[in-house]
Design an enzyme around this catalytic site. Sequence first.
Site, PDB file in Angstrom:
ATOM      1  N   GLU A 101       0.866  -1.180   0.000  1.00 13.88           N
ATOM      2  CA  GLU A 101       0.000   0.000   0.000  1.00 13.88           C
ATOM      3  C   GLU A 101       0.902   1.230   0.000  1.00 13.88           C
ATOM      4  O   GLU A 101       1.312   1.717   1.035  1.00 13.88           O
ATOM      5  CB  GLU A 101      -0.902  -0.050   1.242  1.00 13.88           C
ATOM      6  CG  GLU A 101      -1.977   1.007   1.253  1.00 13.88           C
ATOM      7  CD  GLU A 101      -2.718   1.064   2.584  1.00 13.88           C
ATOM      8  OE1 GLU A 101      -3.607   1.913   2.700  1.00 13.88           O
ATOM      9  OE2 GLU A 101      -2.404   0.270   3.499  1.00 13.88           O
ATOM     10  N   ALA A 159      -9.313   8.075   2.708  1.00  9.86           N
ATOM     11  CA  ALA A 159      -8.135   8.532   1.948  1.00  9.86           C
ATOM     12  C   ALA A 159      -8.425   8.669   0.449  1.00  9.86           C
ATOM     13  O   ALA A 159      -7.659   8.233  -0.401  1.00  9.86           O
ATOM     14  CB  ALA A 159      -6.937   7.614   2.183  1.00  9.86           C
ATOM     15  N   ASP A 185      -7.597  -3.957   7.935  1.00 11.09           N
ATOM     16  CA  ASP A 185      -6.598  -2.879   7.976  1.00 11.09           C
ATOM     17  C   ASP A 185      -5.971  -2.830   9.374  1.00 11.09           C
ATOM     18  O   ASP A 185      -5.633  -1.763   9.892  1.00 11.09           O
ATOM     19  CB  ASP A 185      -7.226  -1.531   7.604  1.00 11.09           C
ATOM     20  CG  ASP A 185      -6.181  -0.476   7.221  1.00 11.09           C
ATOM     21  OD1 ASP A 185      -5.029  -0.857   6.907  1.00 11.09           O
ATOM     22  OD2 ASP A 185      -6.506   0.726   7.243  1.00 11.09           O
TER      23      ASP A 185
END
Length: 409
Positions: free
Chosen positions: A143, A236, A294
């Site tokens: 990521e 995000a 996450d």
Amino acid sequence: MPSNKSVSDAPIAQFTNCRILRDRRLQREDLWVREGKILNPEKLFFDEKGSADVQLDCKGSIIAPGFIDVQINGGFGVDFSLATDDFKSGIDLVSQKILSHGVTSFCPTLVTSPPSVYHQVLPQINVRNGGAHGAGILGAHLEGPFISKEKKGAHPEHCIRTFEAGAFQDLLATYGSLDCVRIVTLAPEIKRSSEVIRELTKRGICVSLGHSVANLSQAEEAVQHGATFITHLFNAMLPFHHRDPGIVGLLTSDKIPAGRRVFYGMISDGIHTNPAALRIAHRAHPSGLVLVTDAIAGMGLAPGRHTLGQQVVEIDGLNTYIAGTKTLSGSVATMDACVRHFLEATGCSVETALEAASLHPAQLLGIEHKKGTLDYDSDADFLMLNDSLYVQATYIAGEEVWRQDALGM
């Protein structure tokens, strides 16, 4: 001994008194397993004249495919974005511990890091099958660092990069190797990203869009070049706007190539995404929703200070922030808790909630022929759950690898 031995000497296990998630619904059937695979009982009875060697009474439990977590940054004090001497024992610890959350396969995820970290860590991540030692590793999820500074979230700004003239070579030099890489999250508005998306896709690596200020047409172009995933939808990225819905607009775009499905990750922890937003996404595009944790190193640990790659994070209850700020930085949610929250927040069926953590991530990675379902001949990675979707036991390749009772609970 049963006469099926003429075909295979391996013992046959029959799981009885259960409801199996198969063909999108819970069915009152027995589950048959041999040599780590789901067995077709009709073939066993009629072709082999065989029967079970072992019968296990599931006492009315639900049997569902094992969960697959495609975005997990660490847990139990282990941070996958830190290059440590004992990195391998750290990844072993996490893969063992997440069995209790129902996770049978996962993609260890690295946040934006300096090239030296990728060069040290990636050679230590090996794709491997799961078992008593822990959940299987499907490959790394990288990521960053090719993301937007404006939407960096918890990623360290000084490590964020753009693509230079030889874009794909630049990516290779940054990561060092793509041997164990399964997913790369990047911002599609970055110059030369189209070339990179095409090259990664050609190599069978899933490209995900995230940490980005892309508008809808940039996102659609990325999908046309091969991108198939959105990293933690709503987080995000530009917020949805009716004149330019941004990356979120991919959920209902009419510019997706025929035969292609865009998947999107959701952190269903009750913190990252308001239940109303979760419902909007699910109702707009139910077949693309992939639950991800996450999770960061602090998952499974007491509140306090922990790391996320190059950053220090503060855990306060279920909230995780970059220390000294109110910027969210991953979660401490477990996959089974995400499934339960998703079920409650959306009012979806139990089947739908379970498939968002199993079938959909398997389809995203193109492994649904062996993971994410209980179809005949698929891997016997499955869970026993009660009606409230709490995990009671975890099986990998037909072998019990975790059980609630074993902890005396």
